[in-house]
Design a protein around this motif. Structure first.
Motif, PDB file in Angstrom:
ATOM      1  N   UNK A  92       0.881  -1.165   0.000  1.00 56.31           N
ATOM      2  CA  UNK A  92       0.000   0.000   0.000  1.00 56.31           C
ATOM      3  C   UNK A  92       0.919   1.215   0.000  1.00 56.31           C
ATOM      4  N   UNK A  93       0.648   2.199  -0.845  1.00 63.36           N
ATOM      5  CA  UNK A  93       1.536   3.356  -0.925  1.00 63.36           C
ATOM      6  C   UNK A  93       0.764   4.651  -1.054  1.00 63.36           C
ATOM      7  N   UNK A 188      -0.555   0.667   8.310  1.00 66.73           N
ATOM      8  CA  UNK A 188      -0.486   0.944   6.874  1.00 66.73           C
ATOM      9  C   UNK A 188       0.580   1.991   6.552  1.00 66.73           C
ATOM     10  N   UNK A 189       0.770   2.962   7.450  1.00 64.73           N
ATOM     11  CA  UNK A 189       1.823   3.953   7.230  1.00 64.73           C
ATOM     12  C   UNK A 189       3.195   3.286   7.253  1.00 64.73           C
ATOM     13  N   UNK A 190       3.382   2.295   8.115  1.00 66.93           N
ATOM     14  CA  UNK A 190       4.642   1.554   8.148  1.00 66.93           C
ATOM     15  C   UNK A 190       4.863   0.794   6.845  1.00 66.93           C
ATOM     16  N   UNK A 191       3.806   0.230   6.321  1.00 71.76           N
ATOM     17  CA  UNK A 191       3.887  -0.517   5.063  1.00 71.76           C
ATOM     18  C   UNK A 191       4.188   0.416   3.894  1.00 71.76           C
ATOM     19  N   UNK A 508       4.648  17.385   6.333  1.00 70.95           N
ATOM     20  CA  UNK A 508       3.346  17.423   5.651  1.00 70.95           C
ATOM     21  C   UNK A 508       2.471  16.247   6.091  1.00 70.95           C
ATOM     22  N   UNK A 509       2.347  15.997   7.393  1.00 70.99           N
ATOM     23  CA  UNK A 509       1.591  14.818   7.833  1.00 70.99           C
ATOM     24  C   UNK A 509       0.086  15.023   7.748  1.00 70.99           C
ATOM     25  N   UNK A 510      -0.602  13.902   7.697  1.00 72.44           N
ATOM     26  CA  UNK A 510      -2.046  13.873   7.924  1.00 72.44           C
ATOM     27  C   UNK A 510      -2.276  13.221   9.279  1.00 72.44           C
ATOM     28  N   UNK A 511      -3.503  13.247   9.743  1.00 72.73           N
ATOM     29  CA  UNK A 511      -3.797  12.690  11.065  1.00 72.73           C
ATOM     30  C   UNK A 511      -3.591  11.188  11.124  1.00 72.73           C
ATOM     31  N   UNK A 512      -3.556  10.533   9.965  1.00 71.81           N
ATOM     32  CA  UNK A 512      -3.379   9.080   9.933  1.00 71.81           C
ATOM     33  C   UNK A 512      -1.918   8.670   9.837  1.00 71.81           C
ATOM     34  N   UNK A 513      -1.014   9.660   9.810  1.00 67.40           N
ATOM     35  CA  UNK A 513       0.415   9.366   9.879  1.00 67.40           C
ATOM     36  C   UNK A 513       0.856   9.501  11.332  1.00 67.40           C
TER      37      UNK A 513
END
Length: 634
Positions: A92-93, A188-191, A508-513
């Protein structure tokens, strides 16, 4: 980012049925070698039944043509690591809008941030033609992660939630599932990261180096022939993916290394089994080969300016821009400027874990950190070093982030030497020596040795200005240059009082990072290396944080990691950003600085403008270098 409560079946571009595209699939002439002992199967048989279709037109890019060799310059053998980063083939990217999409996966489902089900593409193969299936995940889980010799500490720490790993299941030949008892929003962020969590490996290849699958006599012979200490060292050497030094190791990336080290030139060739095609059925990548030539790091900008690279982003800095731009007049090259995503281009980092008792106590006083930040004239730095093109800011996120608030940028970043003087006086530094320098509580003059790896000329330029500015409030600084690894050892050993480097890696993060950078999490964080080591080691090394605000940041990070709702994760992000910037644990100067990006004039689909950084951009990765192509008519 899309809602994560619903089933995610994400495919980049347009999903076109195999029956429609199969007859029109096209590959490169580069793969047709009449002398090959075993010709490749037709391209339709090398692609997954449902390949990833990248709709170039929908992305504002031009569908391309196969062919060509792309030249890059690197500063050493270890820099071949850039290829798997920018190839950016992930389960996933992120896309260029930093939204998650299925890539190697055909689709995936997430339930309550706890249950992650991955569906592979039927017919997908590694670069050696072996099948990519659930067996490659099972092998990593059972034969690597759970093997105490290969992984002494068990499964990677990033797979643990509240100390517990997931339940791993093989559902069928093309489906695997990871289930945690509690939410794991970072998974998913790790992946998707530049150095991803490796959940799968080419098991058909690696089993020959594993005692569970290989005859002992043959394995012993391999250990001897490869000059390895034992089978563990052999397996680790043969399976290394961060630096793809083993040309025999199958990959899922766009290009495969064909050169064994040591070498002055590394050749990467197209992966005949790569899983992406464009909307016209052309198998990606468009470019056939990458040539990575090793050069002295100090000469790379000069060589780029004489036309020796077709694509160059490493070992270039803004200070090289004028020279490179002038070179456009003499060589068929184009120089653009992208925005760097670091929280601060030059950041002063006090070591809150230093061994010097006096400085350690001062650094743990927020008044001292705030005062030094207020004593910096960021407008002067911006104009003198960055031609006024950067943004004056504390070390924090950029406006390109959906989490950005002006209050984070402005926290203690105004030039206010009078308030700085008052805060230093209040912190007990109210006495001065004969030269006007403040005196420390033990009577020493307030002289700070700022240590650097000396890899960026901008740091020295900025520190020269900071020295003048801090002198006005009674602080003197001196610059010391050390080799990077030696510097890190000195910081971890507490010998270094302050360092200079870049700020937050992901601006530039989002809340899911994950907000890992805002709390003590690793020993690479130079402001609190021992606290970070304590977290990284699970409490077995380093020291637990003993500063209330640092403890609060770590507790907030733990709360983020267990938050299943997106709105809760966003709320925690803002709490952490407020606390981090208000406490000024690191002293930023300017951000949104500019990075030269050089390409051959005929190279297409590299954007004129972009965001540049390691995480989450993977440098060029989210802009899909497999889509770059040479336009002979340009």
């Amino acid at each position: 980012m899309i809602s994560r409560r619903q089933t995610l079946a994400l495919l980049a571009g347009t999903l076109v049925p195999r029956s429609v595209l199969a007859a029109a699939y096209q590959d490169s002439d580069f793969l047709r070698d009449p002398k090959a002992a075993k010709p490749l199967p037709p391209v339709a048989e090398r692609l997954p039944k449902v390949p990833r279709v990248v709709n170039m037109a929908a992305k504002g890019m031009l569908p391309g043509k196969h062919g060509g060799t792309l030249r890059m310059l690197i500063g050493g053998q270890r820099d071949i690591r850039y290829v798997p980063i920018i190839s950016y083939s992930r389960l996933v990217g992120y896309n260029e809008h930093l939204q998650l999409e299925a890539d190697l996966l055909e689709r995936f489902e997430v339930e309550n941030e706890r249950v992650f089900t991955f569906h592979l593409r039927d017919g997908h193969r590694w670069s050696d033609g072996s099948e990519f299936t659930a067996e490659d995940f099972r092998y990593v889980w059972e034969d690597m992660f759970l093997n105490k010799k290969l992984f002494k500490g068990g499964i990677p720490a990033s797979l643990k939630v509240e100390g517990k790993g997931p339940k791993f299941e093989v559902i069928d030949r093309l489906t695997v599932r990871y289930t945690w008892e509690n939410a794991n929003p970072i998974f998913l962020a790790d992946v998707a990261s530049p150095s991803p969590l490796r959940l799968m490996q080419p098991s058909a290849y690696l089993k020959q180096f594993h005692p569970t699958y290989q005859d002992k006599t043959k394995l012993d012979a391999l250990i001897v022939s490869e000059k390895a200490a034992d089978w563990v060292a052999l397996h680790q050497n043969k399976s290394r993916t961060v630096r793809p030094e083993n040309p025999d190791l199958p990959t899922l990336d766009a290009w495969c290394n064909r050169t064994a080290p040591p070498s002055g030139r590394f050749v990467f060739e197209r992966n005949a089994y790569y899983h992406r095609v464009d909307e016209n059925g052309r198998q990606l990548p468009y470019v056939d080969r990458l040539l990575l030539d090793i050069s002295s790091s100090d000469l790379i900008a000069a060589k780029t300016g004489t036309g020796e690279a077709d694509l160059q982003f490493t070992n270039l800095d803004f200070s090289d821009y004028t020279f490179l731009k002038n070179a456009e007049q003499r060589y068929p090259m184009v120089v653009n400027l992208w925005k760097r995503i670091q929280g601060s281009r030059v950041c002063l980092i006090p070591n809150l874990n230093c061994r010097d008792d006096v400085w350690r106590n001062l650094w743990r006083d927020a008044r001292v950190r705030r005062a030094l930040s207020l004593a910096i004239n960021r407008a002067e730095i911006n104009k003198a070093v960055f031609f006024g093109l950067a943004k004056e800011s504390s070390n924090t996120i950029l406006p390109a982030s959906p989490l950005f608030k002006p209050e984070y940028r402005d926290a203690w970043s105004a030039f206010d030497p009078d308030t700085a003087d008052r805060l230093l006086d209040e912190a007990g530094l109210d006495k001065r020596g004969p030269e006007g320098l403040r005196l420390l509580p033990d009577g020493r003059p307030a002289k700070i040795v700022v240590e650097t790896a000396g890899e960026h000329s901008a740091e020295a330029d900025v520190l020269e200005l900071v020295n003048d500015q801090w002198s006005r409030v009674g602080i003197k600084i001196y610059l010391r240059t050390s080799q990077r690894e030696l510097l890190r050892r000195r910081v971890k050993g507490g010998e270094t009082i302050m360092t200079v480097g870049m700020g937050l890696d992901n601006g530039v993060p989002s809340a899911d990072m994950a907000p890992n950078e805002l709390a003590p999490t690793t020993d690479d964080q130079l402001q609190w290396p021992l606290w970070g080591l304590h977290a990284l080691s699970g409490g077995s090394d380093g020291h637990a944080p003993d500063l209330p605000e640092a403890i609060a940041l770590f507790e907030l990070l733990e709360a983020w990691r267990s938050a299943a709702a997106a709105e809760d994760r966003e709320k925690i992000w803002h709490q952490m950003l407020h606390l981090y910037t208000d406490q000024v644990f690191t002293i930023g100067t300017v951000n949104a600085t500019l990075q030269p990006m050089v390409r051959a004039r005929t190279l297409r689909n590299l954007p004129d403008e972009g965001l540049y950084g390691f995480d989450p951009m993977s440098y060029l990765g989210v802009y899909m270098p497999d889509s770059f192509w040479y336009d002979a008519d340009a």
